[in-house]
Design a protein around this motif. Structure first.
Motif, PDB file in Angstrom:
ATOM      1  N   SER A 275      -3.298 -10.832   1.700  1.00 39.54           N
ATOM      2  CA  SER A 275      -2.017 -11.231   1.081  1.00 39.54           C
ATOM      3  C   SER A 275      -0.848 -10.608   1.831  1.00 39.54           C
ATOM      4  O   SER A 275       0.207 -11.222   1.999  1.00 39.54           O
ATOM      5  CB  SER A 275      -1.910 -10.735  -0.364  1.00 39.54           C
ATOM      6  N   ILE A 276      -1.054  -9.365   2.273  1.00 40.31           N
ATOM      7  CA  ILE A 276       0.024  -8.670   2.994  1.00 40.31           C
ATOM      8  C   ILE A 276       0.326  -9.386   4.312  1.00 40.31           C
ATOM      9  O   ILE A 276       1.486  -9.604   4.663  1.00 40.31           O
ATOM     10  CB  ILE A 276      -0.370  -7.185   3.204  1.00 40.31           C
ATOM     11  N   ILE A 277      -0.737  -9.793   5.017  1.00 40.23           N
ATOM     12  CA  ILE A 277      -0.510 -10.542   6.270  1.00 40.23           C
ATOM     13  C   ILE A 277       0.307 -11.800   5.961  1.00 40.23           C
ATOM     14  O   ILE A 277       1.290 -12.113   6.633  1.00 40.23           O
ATOM     15  CB  ILE A 277      -1.850 -10.986   6.915  1.00 40.23           C
TER      16      ILE A 277
ATOM     17  N   LYS B 136       9.156 -12.950  -2.298  1.00 39.75           N
ATOM     18  CA  LYS B 136       9.254 -11.544  -1.884  1.00 39.75           C
ATOM     19  C   LYS B 136       9.314 -10.571  -3.056  1.00 39.75           C
ATOM     20  O   LYS B 136       8.974  -9.400  -2.917  1.00 39.75           O
ATOM     21  CB  LYS B 136      10.490 -11.337  -0.996  1.00 39.75           C
ATOM     22  N   GLU B 137       9.773 -11.072  -4.209  1.00 39.13           N
ATOM     23  CA  GLU B 137       9.876 -10.160  -5.368  1.00 39.13           C
ATOM     24  C   GLU B 137       8.554 -10.012  -6.120  1.00 39.13           C
ATOM     25  O   GLU B 137       8.407  -9.145  -6.961  1.00 39.13           O
ATOM     26  CB  GLU B 137      10.917 -10.672  -6.377  1.00 39.13           C
ATOM     27  N   GLU B 138       7.622 -10.891  -5.842  1.00 38.16           N
ATOM     28  CA  GLU B 138       6.360 -10.871  -6.599  1.00 38.16           C
ATOM     29  C   GLU B 138       5.576  -9.587  -6.280  1.00 38.16           C
ATOM     30  O   GLU B 138       5.618  -9.072  -5.162  1.00 38.16           O
ATOM     31  CB  GLU B 138       5.544 -12.118  -6.225  1.00 38.16           C
ATOM     32  N   ASN B 139       4.859  -9.094  -7.299  1.00 39.98           N
ATOM     33  CA  ASN B 139       4.031  -7.904  -7.101  1.00 39.98           C
ATOM     34  C   ASN B 139       2.641  -8.357  -6.641  1.00 39.98           C
ATOM     35  O   ASN B 139       1.864  -8.905  -7.430  1.00 39.98           O
ATOM     36  CB  ASN B 139       3.964  -7.144  -8.430  1.00 39.98           C
ATOM     37  N   LEU B 140       2.319  -8.127  -5.367  1.00 41.84           N
ATOM     38  CA  LEU B 140       1.054  -8.626  -4.823  1.00 41.84           C
ATOM     39  C   LEU B 140      -0.150  -8.017  -5.537  1.00 41.84           C
ATOM     40  O   LEU B 140      -1.176  -8.674  -5.707  1.00 41.84           O
ATOM     41  CB  LEU B 140       0.958  -8.306  -3.323  1.00 41.84           C
ATOM     42  N   LEU B 141       0.012  -6.756  -5.952  1.00 45.97           N
ATOM     43  CA  LEU B 141      -1.112  -6.097  -6.627  1.00 45.97           C
ATOM     44  C   LEU B 141      -1.426  -6.813  -7.947  1.00 45.97           C
ATOM     45  O   LEU B 141      -2.583  -7.086  -8.273  1.00 45.97           O
ATOM     46  CB  LEU B 141      -0.767  -4.624  -6.879  1.00 45.97           C
ATOM     47  N   VAL B 142      -0.365  -7.155  -8.677  1.00 46.54           N
ATOM     48  CA  VAL B 142      -0.578  -7.807  -9.973  1.00 46.54           C
ATOM     49  C   VAL B 142      -1.188  -9.207  -9.787  1.00 46.54           C
ATOM     50  O   VAL B 142      -2.146  -9.575 -10.469  1.00 46.54           O
ATOM     51  CB  VAL B 142       0.746  -7.887 -10.769  1.00 46.54           C
TER      52      VAL B 142
ATOM     53  N   ALA C 234       4.734  -0.689   7.522  1.00 40.87           N
ATOM     54  CA  ALA C 234       4.931  -2.105   7.185  1.00 40.87           C
ATOM     55  C   ALA C 234       4.001  -2.512   6.044  1.00 40.87           C
ATOM     56  O   ALA C 234       4.397  -3.246   5.135  1.00 40.87           O
ATOM     57  CB  ALA C 234       4.655  -2.964   8.420  1.00 40.87           C
ATOM     58  N   VAL C 235       2.771  -2.007   6.097  1.00 45.38           N
ATOM     59  CA  VAL C 235       1.807  -2.325   5.032  1.00 45.38           C
ATOM     60  C   VAL C 235       2.324  -1.753   3.714  1.00 45.38           C
ATOM     61  O   VAL C 235       2.317  -2.426   2.669  1.00 45.38           O
ATOM     62  CB  VAL C 235       0.409  -1.744   5.374  1.00 45.38           C
ATOM     63  N   HIS C 236       2.820  -0.517   3.761  1.00 48.71           N
ATOM     64  CA  HIS C 236       3.359   0.125   2.558  1.00 48.71           C
ATOM     65  C   HIS C 236       4.546  -0.669   2.020  1.00 48.71           C
ATOM     66  O   HIS C 236       4.663  -0.926   0.818  1.00 48.71           O
ATOM     67  CB  HIS C 236       3.771   1.566   2.885  1.00 48.71           C
ATOM     68  N   ASP C 237       5.396  -1.059   2.933  1.00 53.38           N
ATOM     69  CA  ASP C 237       6.596  -1.789   2.555  1.00 53.38           C
ATOM     70  C   ASP C 237       6.237  -3.082   1.803  1.00 53.38           C
ATOM     71  O   ASP C 237       6.814  -3.407   0.769  1.00 53.38           O
ATOM     72  CB  ASP C 237       7.354  -2.122   3.856  1.00 53.38           C
ATOM     73  N   GLU C 238       5.263  -3.793   2.336  1.00 55.68           N
ATOM     74  CA  GLU C 238       4.885  -5.075   1.730  1.00 55.68           C
ATOM     75  C   GLU C 238       4.150  -4.858   0.404  1.00 55.68           C
ATOM     76  O   GLU C 238       4.320  -5.611  -0.553  1.00 55.68           O
ATOM     77  CB  GLU C 238       3.979  -5.828   2.717  1.00 55.68           C
ATOM     78  N   PHE C 239       3.346  -3.810   0.365  1.00 58.44           N
ATOM     79  CA  PHE C 239       2.539  -3.535  -0.843  1.00 58.44           C
ATOM     80  C   PHE C 239       3.423  -3.085  -2.001  1.00 58.44           C
ATOM     81  O   PHE C 239       3.110  -3.313  -3.166  1.00 58.44           O
ATOM     82  CB  PHE C 239       1.513  -2.446  -0.493  1.00 58.44           C
ATOM     83  N   THR C 240       4.538  -2.411  -1.651  1.00 55.80           N
ATOM     84  CA  THR C 240       5.376  -1.839  -2.715  1.00 55.80           C
ATOM     85  C   THR C 240       6.728  -2.544  -2.827  1.00 55.80           C
ATOM     86  O   THR C 240       7.623  -2.050  -3.514  1.00 55.80           O
ATOM     87  CB  THR C 240       5.651  -0.345  -2.427  1.00 55.80           C
ATOM     88  N   ASN C 241       6.876  -3.674  -2.157  1.00 58.13           N
ATOM     89  CA  ASN C 241       8.163  -4.388  -2.108  1.00 58.13           C
ATOM     90  C   ASN C 241       9.297  -3.449  -1.697  1.00 58.13           C
ATOM     91  O   ASN C 241      10.297  -3.292  -2.407  1.00 58.13           O
ATOM     92  CB  ASN C 241       8.483  -5.060  -3.451  1.00 58.13           C
ATOM     93  N   GLY C 242       9.090  -2.800  -0.565  1.00 56.11           N
ATOM     94  CA  GLY C 242      10.126  -1.922  -0.024  1.00 56.11           C
ATOM     95  C   GLY C 242      10.294  -0.643  -0.829  1.00 56.11           C
ATOM     96  O   GLY C 242      11.388  -0.068  -0.854  1.00 56.11           O
ATOM     97  N   GLY C 243       9.208  -0.218  -1.491  1.00 52.08           N
ATOM     98  CA  GLY C 243       9.266   1.034  -2.254  1.00 52.08           C
ATOM     99  C   GLY C 243       9.762   0.865  -3.682  1.00 52.08           C
ATOM    100  O   GLY C 243       9.814   1.826  -4.447  1.00 52.08           O
ATOM    101  N   VAL C 244      10.096  -0.375  -4.042  1.00 58.81           N
ATOM    102  CA  VAL C 244      10.645  -0.607  -5.384  1.00 58.81           C
ATOM    103  C   VAL C 244       9.577  -0.430  -6.469  1.00 58.81           C
ATOM    104  O   VAL C 244       9.846   0.106  -7.543  1.00 58.81           O
ATOM    105  CB  VAL C 244      11.229  -2.049  -5.462  1.00 58.81           C
ATOM    106  N   LEU C 245       8.338  -0.869  -6.153  1.00 57.52           N
ATOM    107  CA  LEU C 245       7.288  -0.834  -7.178  1.00 57.52           C
ATOM    108  C   LEU C 245       6.613   0.538  -7.176  1.00 57.52           C
ATOM    109  O   LEU C 245       5.754   0.820  -6.342  1.00 57.52           O
ATOM    110  CB  LEU C 245       6.268  -1.940  -6.907  1.00 57.52           C
ATOM    111  N   LYS C 246       7.035   1.373  -8.122  1.00 58.81           N
ATOM    112  CA  LYS C 246       6.557   2.773  -8.118  1.00 58.81           C
ATOM    113  C   LYS C 246       5.059   2.846  -8.400  1.00 58.81           C
ATOM    114  O   LYS C 246       4.344   3.673  -7.829  1.00 58.81           O
ATOM    115  CB  LYS C 246       7.327   3.598  -9.164  1.00 58.81           C
TER     116      LYS C 246
END
Ligand code: PFF
Length: 453
Positions: free
Chosen positions: A63-65, A243-249, A411-423
């Motif tokens: 999903s991150i790719i 871009k706002e969607e939470n990939l983990l969820v 970059a992986v962190h950025d995408e996984f956390t939406n730029g650090g927004v998703l704590k």
């Protein structure tokens, strides 16, 4: 290239499209049988663990790719690793689903034929001997399977032609809820049949002696296949995720839906198989040989209920197969639109033609072309084995290596956390990254070697 790229409209749409891809024939004809063969409830626990601890991180990696690049599989590699040999991962991810869909559509065609058979009460009217020969005579004949393959693939490509929002999203939003209602209805009916208990025990009685190391690899392989990993689908669909969607969820939602459906399919099928006193088998035999025979048996005392059950069952298979087929087709279509600058409709025609032609060869390989052998197998069986044992796992392995070892960790962190927004995601990142970087490559390599050897 992608000025006006479409995105899915909502989180529900993302999960339904991804789950629609994941939920397919793999859940219906492989999972229930594999569970019983490998220790019932004990295996289900291993399967759940494999899905959540290994396949889900791989899913998230893909999903991150997809979302990071916002492009089709080939374009994704060009954007994330320009000018490198990773482009071959892109091409592989486009090729694999094209191969798979060619034979998957033939199976979809068989289910369409069986739906018509249920609608005309064939399973009740015909003798058990005639039912026993039905599948063999369908697949070995020339025209009927070709006609149904054409209809099935044609209907699927029409959905894709309507686009991401107007086609795939709408179709998944209708099909997925219907699929769940149908499978629950069939499961409730199945477990209440007289003699169903043996089937329930088959699924639920833990037999730890069957929990061999091989069972772990089987569980992992099945969850990999079931979540549609390693074939560009998750990359392509995720490129349409906002871009706002939470990939983990959305990943967890997809994995849980797929798990839940697999379990329901087990309870829909196995109790009925045992109630009829039949030994279960895996693959096409389970759906197209065993179940019609059960519908016949039931039909002798309850013709209306049995006909209804048969119709519902084949509608379920058809929908499940079609939502997966749509996702397989979209990978090639997205590639042609973005890399070859084709219009969506033209890309659909091109993908249809190629997969339709290869599908014809697959279909005929049970009849007029049965003498043609590739490494000892007919065309259909060869493409099935080659893609699920080799292409899929190779694609999955390269994808995890790409995210774990090629993409910058930031970059992986950025995408996984939406730029650090998703704590919450930031808190899970360490575990996710460790699994993806070290554990997942070894696990996929293990499946690869086991399949290969
Ligand atoms: N995940 C889907 C299924 O379980 O049927 C779709 C699919 C996966 C199709 C793998 C084909 C395949 F080889």
């Amino acid at each position: 290239m992608s000025q006006s790229r479409e995105t899915f409209g909502s989180r529900a749409a993302v999960i339904m499209a991804l789950a629609g891809s994941a939920i397919g024939l793999g859940n219906i004809w492989r999972f229930p049988y594999i569970v019983g063969e490998n220790g019932g409830a004990a295996f289900i626990l291993v399967y759940i663990a494999c899905t959540l601890l290994l396949s889900l991180p791989i899913f998230l990696g893909e999903s991150i790719i997809g979302r990071r690049s916002g492009a089709n599989c080939r374009g994704a590699m060009e954007r994330l690793a320009p000018g490198t040999h990773w482009k071959w991962l892109g091409y592989l991810s486009v090729l694999t689903p094209m191969v798979i869909v060619s034979y998957y559509s033939v199976i979809g065609g068989w289910s369409l034929d069986y739906l018509f058979k249920s609608l005309s009460f064939s399973f009740i009217r015909e003798s058990p001997e005639a039912i026993g020969g039905m599948f063999g005579s369908l697949v070995s004949s020339t025209w009927a399977p070709l006609l149904f393959h054409t209809l099935f693939l044609g209907a699927s490509i029409v959905v894709v032609a309507f686009g991401v929002k107007g086609g795939i999203e709408k179709f998944s939003k209708i099909c997925l809820p219907v699929l769940f209602v149908l499978i629950v209805a069939i499961a409730v009916y199945s477990v209440t049949l007289p003699g169903a208990k043996t089937g329930v025990d088959y699924l639920l009685k833990p037999d730890f002696s069957k929990l061999t190391p091989r069972a772990f690899v089987t569980a992992l392989g099945q969850s990999f296949y079931s979540l549609s990993l390693g074939m560009g689908i998750i990359i392509t669909y995720s490129s349409y995720v906002h871009k706002e969607e939470n990939l983990l969820v959305s990943g967890v939602g997809t994995a849980l839906s797929d798990l839940f459906f697999a379990l329901l399919a087990g309870f829909a099928i196995m109790p009925a198989v045992f109630a009829a006193g039949i030994e279960p088998s895996a693959g096409p035999g389970l759906i197209f040989d065993t179940l019609p025979y059960i519908f016949h048996q039931m039909g002798q005392t309850m013709p209306v209920v049995s006909s209804l059950a048969a119709i519902l069952f084949f509608v379920t298979i058809l929908f499940a197969a079609m939502t997966s087929t749509v996702s397989l087709l979209e990978v090639g279509v997205a590639f042609l639109i973005e890399e070859k600058q084709m219009a969506r409709k033209a890309a659909c025609v091109a993908v249809f033609c190629v997969t339709w032609l290869v599908g014809i060869l697959c279909s005929l390989s049970f009849g007029p072309l049965s003498g043609v052998k590739l490494f000892g197998d007919g065309i259909f069986d060869f493409l099935d084995k080659f893609s699920s044992n080799f292409l899929l796992t190779l694609g999955g392995l390269l994808a995890v290596l790409f995210v774990g070892w090629k993409m910058p960790k930031a970059a992986v962190h950025d995408e996984f956390t939406n730029g650090g927004v998703l704590k919450g995601n930031s808190a899970c990142f360490g575990v996710f990254y460790f699994i993806l970087k070290y554990v997942a490559p070894l696990a996929v390599l293990l499946i690869f070697l086991t399949n290969f050897l």
